[in-house]
Scaffold this active site. Structure first.
Site, PDB file in Angstrom:
ATOM      1  N   LYS A 128       0.926  -1.180   0.215  1.00 42.32           N
ATOM      2  CA  LYS A 128      -0.032   0.157   0.011  1.00 42.32           C
ATOM      3  C   LYS A 128       1.022   1.147  -0.071  1.00 42.32           C
ATOM      4  O   LYS A 128       1.965   1.218   0.646  1.00 42.32           O
ATOM      5  CB  LYS A 128      -0.843   0.183   1.321  1.00 42.32           C
ATOM      6  CG  LYS A 128      -2.245   0.863   1.055  1.00 42.32           C
ATOM      7  CD  LYS A 128      -3.032   0.165   0.197  1.00 42.32           C
ATOM      8  CE  LYS A 128      -4.693   0.611  -0.091  1.00 42.32           C
ATOM      9  NZ  LYS A 128      -5.541   0.002  -0.415  1.00 42.32           N
ATOM     10  N   ASP A 168      -7.018   4.659  -4.811  1.00 41.81           N
ATOM     11  CA  ASP A 168      -7.614   4.384  -3.476  1.00 41.81           C
ATOM     12  C   ASP A 168      -8.310   5.833  -3.347  1.00 41.81           C
ATOM     13  O   ASP A 168      -8.327   6.527  -4.255  1.00 41.81           O
ATOM     14  CB  ASP A 168      -6.680   4.204  -2.415  1.00 41.81           C
ATOM     15  CG  ASP A 168      -7.359   3.515  -0.980  1.00 41.81           C
ATOM     16  OD1 ASP A 168      -7.236   4.506  -0.182  1.00 41.81           O
ATOM     17  OD2 ASP A 168      -7.817   2.449  -1.077  1.00 41.81           O
ATOM     18  N   SER A 380      -8.114  -5.416 -10.553  1.00 40.22           N
ATOM     19  CA  SER A 380      -6.772  -4.968 -10.744  1.00 40.22           C
ATOM     20  C   SER A 380      -5.982  -5.994 -11.447  1.00 40.22           C
ATOM     21  O   SER A 380      -5.224  -5.753 -12.214  1.00 40.22           O
ATOM     22  CB  SER A 380      -6.301  -4.320  -9.484  1.00 40.22           C
ATOM     23  OG  SER A 380      -6.576  -2.989  -9.377  1.00 40.22           O
TER      24      SER A 380
END
Length: 448
Positions: A128, A168, A380
């Site tokens: 992330k 995001d 994704s």
């Protein structure tokens, strides 16, 4: 040492090493406490030091991002990328641009991503990233300059077979496009698979925009089916009005539900006749306006300042899709008192642990985000597959694959919960199912 002692030992160690990282510590505690029965049943896993390795990121990258605003002033933000675990494949996880971003939040999201990606059944590890830059109120040129500055540093650590970021909160098609274009310029390549969430004209996948919201509803529908219920005829409240929320509302309506409320960071709207999604899409996807403008367009609708109050709206199904920590124990009790039958997380850990406990104690169907919102990262990974093949599937093909993945995630989480004595507790089931796949790979790879 038994399983319970081992889990507590590792929790104590993580707390000592990560002082002040509240979000990360909460995520670790939520997962590890669910894994105690796994170590009780498989004591040989204790000797492998799996939890010590799993809770320590493989790599944490932090960097400054200097850029120039429209007035000519130099601004400096922080950038982050946490490459948490690559046992199952290259790191995969989104980039978040929001003022609240710090190392704790990125580590929490990266840790969650390990298990979420594992649950998809696809060969992707957990990572992330993001920045404390906030695109809201910035011009397109300012966003472009920031994205170019951000990716000029991040490009050193990513690649189609190493680490594949996506979007995001605060990172949509615009931001991905700016980063993708600059990445290819400075690397002198056309590496389609390095970022996902791209536009359809340059390597993006159909359904990627809808994937997290659609996947959330597909998962929830499977959960409802187990109690002989469905979305048909139900009233639904969805927090947020971004990508996840919009397409959760769209799919819920397609399945026969009536969505009566949604929100943004300022407040929420109620439309007892059913939210007119075309207006929400125009306000949020095109005009980038505030949700309160909806009431100017739709007679009889109502706007309430302060978004947390949305959970006082009576509904059958609640889909928290805005951000972490948005639904606390007071909100959970309000939902239960108003007769909610199912709650499914579209955001990452939007419900506090106390709120989750309320739902479980009252036999409310509850879907944890690492399972129910995995549709985005699943799609994704499907985009990565298409990039590798230099080929594009149709909308129907990708949507069908997405639906099957979400059905499989529900099935595997439910079966793991039952096998380890937690009946239909999907929080426990999702954590265990995700962990078992990662742990098997880690054991096979040796101590690395």
């Amino acid at each position: 040492m038994n399983g319970s002692e081992y889990v507590q030992l590792v929790l104590n160690q993580v707390e000592r090493r990560n002082i002040g990282e509240t979000e990360f510590l909460e995520a670790v505690k939520e997962v590890l406490t669910c894994l105690t029965p796994v170590f009780e049943k498989n004591p040989e896993l204790i000797e492998a030091g799996l939890l010590e390795r799993l809770t320590e990121p493989e790599r944490v990258i932090s960097f400054r991002v200097p850029w120039v605003d429209d007035s000519g002033k130099v601004q400096v933000n922080r950038g982050f990328r946490v490459q948490f675990n690559s046992a199952l494949g290259p790191y995969k996880g989104g980039l978040r641009f929001h003022a609240s971003v710090n190392q704790s939040i990125i580590k929490f999201l990266g840790f969650e991503q390990i298990f979420k990606n594992s649950l998809t059944g696809l060969p992707i590890g957990g990572g992330k990233g993001g920045s404390d830059f906030d695109p809201k109120g910035k011009s397109d040129n300012e966003v472009m300059r920031f994205c170019q500055a951000f990716i000029s540093e991040l490009q050193k650590y990513i690649g189609a077979d190493l680490d594949i970021p996506a979007g995001d909160i605060g990172v949509g098609a615009r931001e991905i496009g700016y980063m993708y274009g600059y990445y290819n310029k400075i690397k002198n390549v056309r590496e389609q698979g390095v970022l996902t969430g791209k536009g359809l004209t340059y390597g993006g996948s159909l359904v990627r925009t809808q994937a997290t919201g659609y996947g959330l509803v597909y998962f929830t529908e499977e959960m409802l089916k187990d109690t002989h219920k469905s979305f048909k005829g139900k009233t639904v409240v969805v927090s947020g009005s971004g990508n996840v929320s919009i397409y959760a509302m769209e799919k819920a309506a397609e399945l026969g539900a009536k969505v009566i409320a949604c929100s943004d960071s300022n407040g929420y709207i109620i439309d007892e006749n059913g939210i007119q999604l075309n207006i929400v899409k125009e306000l949020k996807e095109i005009k980038r306006a505030r949700i309160k403008e909806y009431v100017e367009r739709v007679p009889g609708s109502k706007y309430v300042e302060g978004f947390t109050g949305i959970w006082t709206v009576k509904c059958d199904i609640a889909l928290p899709c805005a951000t972490q920590g948005e639904l606390d124990v007071t909100a959970a009790n309000s939902l239960v008192s108003n007769g909610v039958i199912a709650v499914a997380e579209g955001a990452n850990m939007p419900c506090s642990q106390d709120a989750v406990n309320v739902f479980i104690e009252n036999d409310i169907l509850f879907a944890p985000g690492k399972a129910s919102n995995a549709g985005g990262v699943a799609c994704s990974a499907l985009e990565m597959s298409q990039n590798s093949m230099r080929y594009s599937w149709t909308f129907e093909e990708v949507d069908s694959k997405l639906q099957q993945i979400m059905e499989d995630i529900y099935k595997n989480a439910k079966e793991a919960a039952i096998e380890y004595g937690s009946d239909n507790n999907l929080v426990v089931g999702a954590n265990i199912a995700g962990f078992l796949k990662v742990s098997t790979a880690m054991m096979a790879h040796g101590i690395v």
